[in-house]
Each structure stands twice: as structure tokens, then as C-alpha cells.
Design a protein around this motif. Structure first.
Motif: not given
Length: 736
Positions: A693-716
Motif C-alpha cells: 500500500e505504501a508503494g502504491r500511494a507513493t507512485r500515485l502521489a508522484e504521478d499526481t505531482a507530475r501532472l500538476l507541475a506539468g499542467g501548470l508550467t505547460g499552461g493547461q
């Protein structure tokens, strides 16, 4: 005069005797007749190997070392006047061509008869290994001959060859010789379109890239390496891997003394040396290979690129593993510009750090094609950034799909999801080659850039910079929907993680820790409490095919469970093509699976052991994975997995430094009643759930942060007014 015996450390004594290092320390303190140190220092003493063996024999301690460890020990005892191990390389090849029973019969011959038989077998292979002189074995060599043949019989020719190469590289004081990991070699080979008939590696090392080509049924393999020991090892390894292929390996510096000046191959695979300023810049200034410009002194990598292109047939492909500086260093700008302008460079694919040594940087794969006279015009170059394909945990090395390995800076490389990296890279490359002018790419990951756009004052070919420009093309609504779904999964995973952490599966032991009475896995196997299975080595395939519990690795639809699958907690993801064997054990639910290699800190970097579930049943056992099949009436599976995968247990049953090779028979298990085992097993099962469960939560947290950062810097994505006005402490302490 008698030769002095070899010296061993306390750790090596523990491996020979099959005990822990603490036991050896106890022997030193409790037994006055234990051999005195014969060298070393007070903190790291060395002991005479023959004296140690005699002492162990007097105490009834038979050697518990694996065949490869026995071979290492015997090599150290070999007369110092012998010619290293190069004279034994041909014997590995000869022994691998004998059946298991034939090798056993050979080891039982008298010394003189064994030496004579070996002389004859090696003479038949004379000339197959570059630089191998005619050899003659005497009766004094029979100890190492027997150890070598037993190692081939029980662990296979490749494992035996690895032991000999270790010794040779130590003797030659070689440095900077890195082996290309098999997953990376397989990825490079898959980037070659079609099935080339001939492949060259001008810096072949141990032959990993050529072996990957052989797995694609290439019929002609050519290699050259500047280190004679590497050339000899590569030749024997390739003959073991591809017995039906034509193998030609030469020793020498490919840039200064090309052993194949007239060869034009269908493809070239190469992982050349990096940062070599003494590659021959002055003496090779007018070399005809520099069709795209004379490489600068600091650009040895671009010399290897042009060397590879010079050895290709028109239209042939080359794939090179190169450091990232090659793509942007100012001194290489002119050569890069000509490679792009001339249509020779087809793709640059960035790999995550840890893909290969040096582990602290992200290497790149350059795909090149020799232009054809009158061929199609190349209008764009493909760039792929696979950095997002990294996983949260590592698996097994050398021959596993990922390793937890120390970097030069003392840190550790994260485990890599080689399946994801390969799928991402090969998928983009195949789509690009099918329709290069209409390739749409994938925002932030892959993009085809026009040659006109690349030919600026920098000619920077770094994939991350080229694909970053495509993020603005992503659809805002699609990105928002993906982010919402990922965030929803993250919330569910966090809830599950909280439940797993609250589970009370343990209590304090009291004033003192509990002491165990243990037995080794080998002892338990001899007593019938469990069965230890492994993937059959190539030398033993035919002898064990009818032993049961194995399946033909060529069956369609069959998957392989790898070391990285265990480390990540995923289902089987490997392919039967990754196996070096035609047969492998079939995993059943309830089996205990243990990784065969670990990082220098034991289980750091991922799980070391787990119990096979329904999703694993029917899969084949991958290389460097050990399978323990317990008798359920005597051993609880989760109890067994918990103790087998413990850090201290793994460290005590392993050999090596940076990468530990686990000897499964030496792992120890407490002797407890079955009912008590089940209580421990339930606790270990809950610990396993917590990790998953810790590994699954870590992966999803990293995916969420990546999408957020990419969307903010990319203008979406745009920050909300509520977020902008909220106090900083509230945003930290009260996440929405």
C-alpha cells in the motif's frame, strides 16, 4: 619449492563453512587452535586458506560453498606461476558441450587421465578465442579443472565464465570496464528494424550487446575490445549463447587498429568508453571515417559514432549508448550539425539515471542510419524522454531487470521499470519509422523535431529540451480529467495505507529479544520440509527436462516472473525471450519467491521475498529468482517468506560487495511449531500489505505531482483564486 597458500578474510571463511560471520568470530575467541592471522591488519585480518580448511575438516565442517565459490577458492590456491585463467576459458566452452553425467564422470578420473582428456578437448577448440595460446594441463592443475567442471555442471557456463573473468580483471588491474545491463542491451537490439544478418560491436566488453543481437537470431557476430581479457571472455560467452552463429572477436583498439577494416555490417551496437581524451585525435586527423567532421579531442564519443557509421551497409542502423554531454557539448556542435543535416541521426532516446554505469547520470541511446544514395529525404529526428518510466523500487542485476547499486557519488540508483522504459521507447520509435512525416508524438515524452529547427547555433540534441516544447499541445480538458482520476486514486490509496498501518500484528517481546534455533534452507530441503527450484542452467537442460516441474519457455502466452517484479510487488512482467534456458520451473500459488541478487545493503530498494499469489500461478521462474516450495503440513509460506527475506539473513547468505549474490541454501529459518509459524506468518502478511500500500500511494502521489507541475508550467492548468489567497500554513496542514 612449495607455493604459499592463498589468504582469506573472515567473510570468506563464513561462506566456505556455510555459517554467519558472527560464528567465525566466536570460533576465533573460543578455540585456541583456530589458525592465527597470516596477514592483513588487526581490524581486517587474513588467514591461510589451507590452514583454515584443515581446521574446518578437523571439526567436521564440510564445505558449504556454492560451486562458483568453490571455483573462486580453488583459483586462489592455484600455483602463482600459472598463466592466470585465460587457459581455462576454452575449457568452459568444451565443458558446456558435455552432458551432466559426462561432466560428473570426468571429475572422477585419475589426475593424469583428467589432464590428458582436458588437453584433447581444449586442443579441438584452438583458435576460437582471440590471443589464447596453446596450453597444457598437468596433474597439479586437476583441482581447478574439477572445480570448473562442477561449476559448469551445476551453475552453467555463463556463471563459470563470470568467475574466471573476475579473476582476470583483478589480475590485469583493469578499470573503467562496465558491463552493459541485459535489459538495456535488449532495448538497444530491439531498436534495430527487422532482423539483421550481421552485427558488429567495436567495443564489445563482455559481449552483452552482441548476446542481445544473438537472441534476435543474428547469424554473424563481430566484436572487438581493447582489453584482451574482455575479448576472450566475449568470444566464449557468445559461443555459449549462440552456438549456431558465426562468432568472430578480436583484441585491439578499434579506433587506432581496426580489426575489421573491410567489414560492412547490417547493424552496429556499441557502448563505447566515455570521456577518453587519448583516443587518437592527432594520429587519426585525416582518417576517412570522419565523413561528418573531425571530432574534437574531447569528443571521443563522436569518433565512435562515425566509426559505427563507416562499418554499416547503406541503409544499415547503429544504436550507441552515449553520455548526455554528447548531445549538447559546444565542442561537438559542428559534427552534430552534419549528422543531423546529412540524415544520419534518426533518434535520441534519454534513459533514466541508473540504467547503466555511470549510474548517477541519465545515458542516451542514439539511433543512426547510414544514408542510402538516392534514398528518402530525412526531414525530422525523433526525441524520446523515458525518465517518467522509472519505478519506485529495484529488482535483481546482472542478469535481473534492475539493480539497487551504489553510484560513484555514494548514493543509490532507484530501480527501473525496464518493461515500461522498453515499451515507451520502442513504441515511439516504431510509430515514427512507420510514418516519420506524420508522427504526432506524445506531449512531454516523445516528439519529432524538424531538421531545420535543430540546426541553430547550439544544435542541442538533449531529448528533455526537445520534448518539453510539446507540452503546450496537450488538451487542457484531457489533462484535467487525467489529474482528477489520479487524485481520486491517490485518496483511496492513502485511506488503504492508513488501515494497513493501524493493523496490530505485533507486540513487544519483553526485556530481551527472542533467540532462535535455526536450520538452513538446504537442511530443510534434505529433510523434505521444502523443495528448492531454479531455472535450469544451459549445461543441464537436457538432463533435467524430464525431471518435472518445468515448462518449455517457448510456449505462447507464458510470462516470466523477474526479480524486479518481486521488488516492486507487481505481477509477472518478463518475457520468455529473457531466459537463457529452454525450460524453467512453473510457479504455483503458495510458493515462496526470493530475489537472487540484492544491493549492498541487503533488501534496500524493494522487497526481497514474497509468497506467490493467484496472479503469479502458471508463470515461469525468471533468472536470478529462487523458488522455495514448502510442505504446508510442516512450513507456513508467509512465515518462510518473512524470515528468508530479512536483511540480516540475506546479508549472511550472500557474497559480493556492491551487488550481493544470494546463496539460497544458506538462508536460515527458525525451527518453530506450525501453529506458532502461522501467527508469525499472519504478521508478515500484514507487513507485506503495508509495504504494498505504501508503494502504491507513493507512485500515485508522484504521478499526481507530475501532472500538476506539468499542467501548470505547460499552461493547461491555472491556480485557483482560493489557492492563491489561502494562508500558507493552511495549505500545508489542511490539504484538500
Amino acid at each position: 619449492m612449495p607455493q604459499p597458500s592463498a589468504q582469506v578474510t573472515a567473510a570468506e571463511i563464513s561462506r566456505i563453512a556455510g555459517v554467519t560471520r558472527a560464528t567465525v568470530s566466536n570460533w576465533r575467541r573460543r578455540h585456541d587452535d583456530f589458525p592465527d592471522p597470516s596477514g592483513g591488519t588487526e581490524s581486517s585480518p587474513l588467514y591461510d586458506l589451507e590452514a583454515v580448511r584443515a581446521w574446518l575438516a578437523s571439526r567436521g565442517h564440510a564445505s558449504a560453498a556454492s560451486p562458483s565459490e568453490e571455483l573462486r577458492t580453488t583459483l586462489r590456491l592455484r600455483a602463482q606461476g600459472s598463466s592466470g585463467t585465460s587457459d581455462l576459458l576454452l575449457l568452459v566452452l568444451a565443458a558446456a558441450r558435455h552432458s551432466l553425467d559426462e561432466l560428473t564422470a570426468l571429475t572422477e578420473l585419475a589426475d593424469a587421465d583428467l589432464a590428458a582428456r582436458v588437453d584433447g578437448a581444449v586442443a579441438e577448440l584452438a583458435g576460437a578465442v582471440p590471443g589464447a595460446d596453446a596450453v597444457h594441463f598437468a596433474a597439479a592443475d586437476t583441482a581447478v579443472l574439477r572445480a570448473l567442471m562442477l561449476c559448469v555442471r551445476d551453475e552453467g557456463g555463463h556463471a563459470t565464465l563470470g568467475v574466471l573473468a573476475e579473476r582476470e580483471l583483478e589480475d590485469s588491474a583493469a578499470s573503467g570496464t562496465y558491463q552493459t545491463p541485459e535489459p538495456l542491451a535488449d532495448l538497444a537490439a530491439r531498436l534495430l528494424p527487422g532482423t539483421p544478418a550481421s552485427v558488429l560491436d567495436p567495443a564489445c566488453g563482455s559481449g552483452t550487446l552482441l548476446a542481445a543481437a544473438a537472441r534476435r537470431e543474428v547469424s554473424e557476430l563481430y566484436g572487438q575490445d581493447s582489453l584482451p581479457v574482455q575479448a576472450r571472455r566475449s568470444a566464449v560467452s557468445l559461443m555459449l549463447t549462440a552456438p549456431r552463429a558465426t562468432v568472430t572477436v578480436r583484441a585491439g583498439d578499434s579506433l587506432r587498429a581496426d580489426a575489421f577494416p573491410d567489414l560492412v555490417a547490417d547493424a552496429v551496437l556499441c557502448n563505447p568508453p566515455y570521456g577518453d581524451r587519448d583516443w587518437g585525435h592527432d594520429e587519426l586527423a585525416y582518417d576517412p571515417r570522419w565523413a561528418y567532421g573531425v571530432p574534437a579531442r574531447a569528443e571521443s564519443e563522436l569518433a565512435w559514432v562515425q566509426h559505427a557509421l563507416a562499418h554499416l551497409v547503406p541503409g544499415g542502423y547503429a544504436v550507441l549508448v552515449l553520455p548526455p554531454a554528447t548531445a549538447g557539448r559546444a565542442s561537438g556542435r559542428r559534427v552534430r550539425a552534419e549528422l543531423v543535416r546529412g540524415g544520419a541521426l534518426r533518434a535520441v532516446l534519454a534513459l533514466p539515471p541508473g540504467a547503466a554505469a555511470p549510474l548517477h547520470i541519465g545515458l542516451q541511446l542514439w539511433v543512426l542510419q547510414r544514408p542510402e544514395p538516392g534514398g528518402p529525404e530525412r526531414k525530422s529526428v525523433l526525441f524520446v524522454d523515458t525518465a517518467q518510466a522509472t519505478a519506485d523500487a529495484g529488482g535483481g542485476a546482472d542478469h535481473s531487470t534492475a539493480l539497487q547499486t551504489r553510484t560513484r557519488g555514494g548514493g543509490r540508483a532507484a530501480g527501473l521499470d525496464w518493461s515500461g522504459i522498453t515499451e515507451q521507447a520502442v513504441g515511439a520509435w516504431e510509430a515514427f519509422t512507420q510514418r516519420p512525416d506524420a508522427y504526432e508524438g506524445e506531449p512531454g515524452i516523445a516528439r519529432a523535431v524538424s531538421i531545420v529547427d535543430l540546426l541553430d547555433e547550439l544544435v542541442d540534441l538533449t531529448p528533455s529540451r526537445q520534448v518539453r516544447a510539446s507540452r503546450a499541445d496537450a488538451d487542457p480538458a484531457e489533462l484535467s480529467a487525467e489529474l482528477t482520476a489520479t487524485r481520486r486514486d491517490l485518496v483511496k490509496a492513502a485511506t488503504s495505507l492508513g488501515r494497513a498501518a493501524d493493523s496490530a500484528a505485533w507486540s513487544a517481546a519483553g526485556a530481551a529479544a527472542r533467540a532462535w534455533r535455526t536450520a538452513t534452507a538446504s537442511d530443510l530441503a534434505r529433510g523434505g520440509a521444502l523443495t528448492l527450484l531454479r531455472t535450469v542452467p544451459e549445461a543441464s537442460r537436457q538432463a533435467e527436462k524430464s525431471a518435472g516441474g518445468v515448462r518449455d519457455a517457448g510456449v505462447d502466452g507464458v510470462v516470466v516472473l523477474t526479480g524486479s517484479d518481486i521488488a516492486r510487488g507487481s505481477g509477472p512482467t518478463g518475457s520468455p525471450a529473457d531466459l537463457r534456458s529452454e525450460t524453467a520451473p512453473v510457479i504455483a500459488a503458495g510458493d515462496v519467491l526470493v530475489r537472487g541478487v540484492a544491493g549492498g545493503s541487503g533488501s534496500a530498494g524493494g522487497l526481497m521475498a514474497r509468497v506467490a499469489g493467484k496472479e503469479d500461478a502458471g508463470a515461469l521462474l525468471g533468472p536470478q529468482v529462487h523458488l522455495f516450495r514448502p510442505d504446508p503440513a510442516r512450513l507456513d509460506a508467509w512465515f518462510l517468506a518473512g524470515f528468508l527475506g530479512a536483511d540480516d539473513n540475506i546479508a549472511g547468505a550472500s557474497s559480493g560487495t556492491t551487488v550481493l549474490q544470494v546463496s539460497p541454501g544458506r538462508l536460515r529459518v527458525p525451527l518453530l511449531p506450525l501453529e506458532e509459524q502461522r501467527r508469525y506468518g499472519e504478521a508478515f502478511r500484514r507487513v507485506h500489505e503495508l509495504r504494498a500500500e505504501a508503494g502504491r500511494a507513493t507512485r500515485l502521489a508522484e504521478d499526481t505531482a507530475r501532472l500538476l507541475a506539468g499542467g501548470l508550467t505547460g499552461g493547461q492548468l491555472l491556480p485557483s483564486e482560493e489557492t492563491a489567497l489561502a494562508p500558507r500554513t493552511k495549505r500545508v496542514n489542511s490539504p484538500r
